[in-house]
Scaffold this motif. Structure first.
Motif, PDB file in Angstrom:
ATOM      1  N   ARG A   3       0.506  -1.156   0.454  1.00 22.50           N
ATOM      2  CA  ARG A   3      -0.178   0.003  -0.097  1.00 22.50           C
ATOM      3  C   ARG A   3       0.694   1.293  -0.131  1.00 22.50           C
ATOM      4  O   ARG A   3       2.478   1.161   0.604  1.00 22.50           O
ATOM      5  CB  ARG A   3      -0.626   0.017   1.584  1.00 22.50           C
ATOM      6  N   ASP A   4       0.277   2.732  -0.091  1.00 24.46           N
ATOM      7  CA  ASP A   4       0.937   3.711  -0.041  1.00 24.46           C
ATOM      8  C   ASP A   4       1.807   4.380   1.548  1.00 24.46           C
ATOM      9  O   ASP A   4       0.904   3.632   2.542  1.00 24.46           O
ATOM     10  CB  ASP A   4      -0.270   5.165  -0.844  1.00 24.46           C
ATOM     11  N   LEU A   8       1.753   9.031   9.690  1.00 26.88           N
ATOM     12  CA  LEU A   8       3.049   8.936  10.598  1.00 26.88           C
ATOM     13  C   LEU A   8       4.146   7.364  11.307  1.00 26.88           C
ATOM     14  O   LEU A   8       5.065   7.346  10.621  1.00 26.88           O
ATOM     15  CB  LEU A   8       3.467   9.709  11.540  1.00 26.88           C
ATOM     16  N   ASP A   9       2.738   6.803  11.779  1.00 30.61           N
ATOM     17  CA  ASP A   9       2.929   5.183  11.617  1.00 30.61           C
ATOM     18  C   ASP A   9       3.811   4.441  10.697  1.00 30.61           C
ATOM     19  O   ASP A   9       5.204   3.742  10.932  1.00 30.61           O
ATOM     20  CB  ASP A   9       1.925   4.088  11.463  1.00 30.61           C
ATOM     21  N   ASP A  10       3.740   5.092   8.604  1.00 32.79           N
ATOM     22  CA  ASP A  10       4.340   4.001   7.663  1.00 32.79           C
ATOM     23  C   ASP A  10       5.491   5.089   7.660  1.00 32.79           C
ATOM     24  O   ASP A  10       7.054   4.308   6.921  1.00 32.79           O
ATOM     25  CB  ASP A  10       3.430   4.964   6.338  1.00 32.79           C
ATOM     26  N   THR A  93      14.564   0.311   0.170  1.00 35.31           N
ATOM     27  CA  THR A  93      13.608   0.188   1.016  1.00 35.31           C
ATOM     28  C   THR A  93      12.028   1.332   1.279  1.00 35.31           C
ATOM     29  O   THR A  93      11.607   0.504   1.056  1.00 35.31           O
ATOM     30  CB  THR A  93      13.884   1.542   1.920  1.00 35.31           C
ATOM     31  N   LEU A  94      11.809   2.189  -0.011  1.00 36.59           N
ATOM     32  CA  LEU A  94      10.713   2.229  -0.073  1.00 36.59           C
ATOM     33  C   LEU A  94      10.243   1.608  -1.050  1.00 36.59           C
ATOM     34  O   LEU A  94       9.174   1.461  -0.572  1.00 36.59           O
ATOM     35  CB  LEU A  94      10.317   4.028  -1.517  1.00 36.59           C
ATOM     36  N   ASP A  95      10.633   0.945  -2.396  1.00 35.60           N
ATOM     37  CA  ASP A  95       9.960   0.252  -3.111  1.00 35.60           C
ATOM     38  C   ASP A  95       9.718  -1.164  -2.679  1.00 35.60           C
ATOM     39  O   ASP A  95       7.973  -1.640  -3.147  1.00 35.60           O
ATOM     40  CB  ASP A  95      10.610  -0.777  -4.409  1.00 35.60           C
ATOM     41  N   SER A  96      10.325  -1.574  -1.631  1.00 38.10           N
ATOM     42  CA  SER A  96      10.460  -3.309  -0.586  1.00 38.10           C
ATOM     43  C   SER A  96       8.723  -2.437   0.257  1.00 38.10           C
ATOM     44  O   SER A  96       8.751  -4.511   0.859  1.00 38.10           O
ATOM     45  CB  SER A  96      11.604  -3.488   0.386  1.00 38.10           C
ATOM     46  N   LEU A  97       9.015  -1.422   0.689  1.00 33.82           N
ATOM     47  CA  LEU A  97       7.837  -1.128   1.489  1.00 33.82           C
ATOM     48  C   LEU A  97       6.386  -0.842   1.041  1.00 33.82           C
ATOM     49  O   LEU A  97       5.017  -1.253   1.795  1.00 33.82           O
ATOM     50  CB  LEU A  97       8.293  -0.064   2.761  1.00 33.82           C
ATOM     51  N   PHE A  98       6.307   0.153  -0.057  1.00 35.06           N
ATOM     52  CA  PHE A  98       5.265   0.479  -0.322  1.00 35.06           C
ATOM     53  C   PHE A  98       5.225   0.907  -1.480  1.00 35.06           C
ATOM     54  O   PHE A  98       6.080   1.131  -2.574  1.00 35.06           O
ATOM     55  CB  PHE A  98       5.021   2.344   0.300  1.00 35.06           C
ATOM     56  N   GLN A  99       3.746   1.169  -2.474  1.00 37.50           N
ATOM     57  CA  GLN A  99       4.059   2.227  -3.661  1.00 37.50           C
ATOM     58  C   GLN A  99       2.390   2.588  -3.928  1.00 37.50           C
ATOM     59  O   GLN A  99       1.595   2.471  -2.848  1.00 37.50           O
ATOM     60  CB  GLN A  99       3.881   0.341  -4.168  1.00 37.50           C
ATOM     61  N   GLY A 100       2.680   3.704  -4.645  1.00 33.13           N
ATOM     62  CA  GLY A 100       1.577   4.453  -4.580  1.00 33.13           C
ATOM     63  C   GLY A 100       1.885   6.114  -5.063  1.00 33.13           C
ATOM     64  O   GLY A 100       2.408   5.970  -4.261  1.00 33.13           O
ATOM     65  N   THR A 101       0.866   6.410  -4.809  1.00 35.20           N
ATOM     66  CA  THR A 101       1.415   8.632  -5.439  1.00 35.20           C
ATOM     67  C   THR A 101       2.509   8.403  -4.342  1.00 35.20           C
ATOM     68  O   THR A 101       3.733   9.632  -4.727  1.00 35.20           O
ATOM     69  CB  THR A 101       0.129   8.738  -5.231  1.00 35.20           C
ATOM     70  N   ASN A 102       2.210   8.761  -3.266  1.00 31.64           N
ATOM     71  CA  ASN A 102       2.325   9.863  -2.515  1.00 31.64           C
ATOM     72  C   ASN A 102       4.316   8.338  -2.580  1.00 31.64           C
ATOM     73  O   ASN A 102       4.980   9.568  -1.835  1.00 31.64           O
ATOM     74  CB  ASN A 102       2.487   9.178  -0.751  1.00 31.64           C
TER      75      ASN A 102
END
Length: 125
Positions: A3-4, A8-10, A93-102
Motif C-alpha cells: 500500500r501507499d 506517520l506510522d508508515d 527501502t521505499l520499493d520494498s515497503l510501499f507503492q502508490g502516489t505518495n
C-alpha cells in the motif's frame, strides 16, 4: 501488493527500515555509527518529522538540513558515492515497503534532495 505511505506510522516504518538497511553498508555504518556517533533514539524521531513534513506535509520538522551536513563534513569528507549509496538504499527501502502516489512523489523528492545537497555542499567526487 504494497500500500501507499499514508501516515506517520508508515513514515516511522520507512525511516527505521531505511537506517537498518543503510547501516548494513560498511561505509555508511562507519559514517553514521563511528564518525557521527548517531544517537538513534534521538535521530529517528527527527527523521520521522523531517520525512513526515516532506511526504505528508505535516509541517512538524524545524531544522537546518544543510547545516547538519556541514557539521559532518567537518569530521569526514563526504563523497558523491556516499550520497548515491544513500539515495539508492532509500529508494530500495521505499520499493520494498510501499507503492502508490505518495511513494512515487517521495522517490522524486529523494532524488531531488540528493542532487540539491551534493550541489549546495559542493561535493565533487
Amino acid at each position: 501488493m504494497n500500500r501507499d505511505i499514508e501516515n506517520l506510522d508508515d513514515i516511522t516504518l520507512l525511516v527505521k527500515t531505511f537506517y537498518d538497511e543503510l547501516c548494513k553498508n560498511p561505509v555508511m555504518d562507519h559514517l553514521y555509527n563511528k564518525v557521527m556517533k548517531i544517537d538513534w533514539e534521538e535521530h529517528i524521531p527527527i527523521m520521522v518529522h523531517f520525512w513526515g513534513s516532506l511526504v505528508l506535509r505535516s509541517g512538524s520538522y524545524r531544522g537546518d538540513i544543510i547545516g547538519h551536513h556541514h557539521h559532518v563534513i567537518d569530521k569526514i569528507p563526504l563523497t558523491l558515492s556516499m550520497f548515491e549509496q544513500w539515495e539508492h538504499c532509500f529508494i530500495e527501502t521505499l520499493d520494498s515497503l510501499f507503492q502508490g502516489t505518495n511513494t512515487e512523489k517521495t522517490k522524486k523528492r529523494v532524488t531531488a534532495m540528493t542532487k540539491s545537497l551534493v550541489t549546495k555542499l559542493n561535493i565533487n567526487s
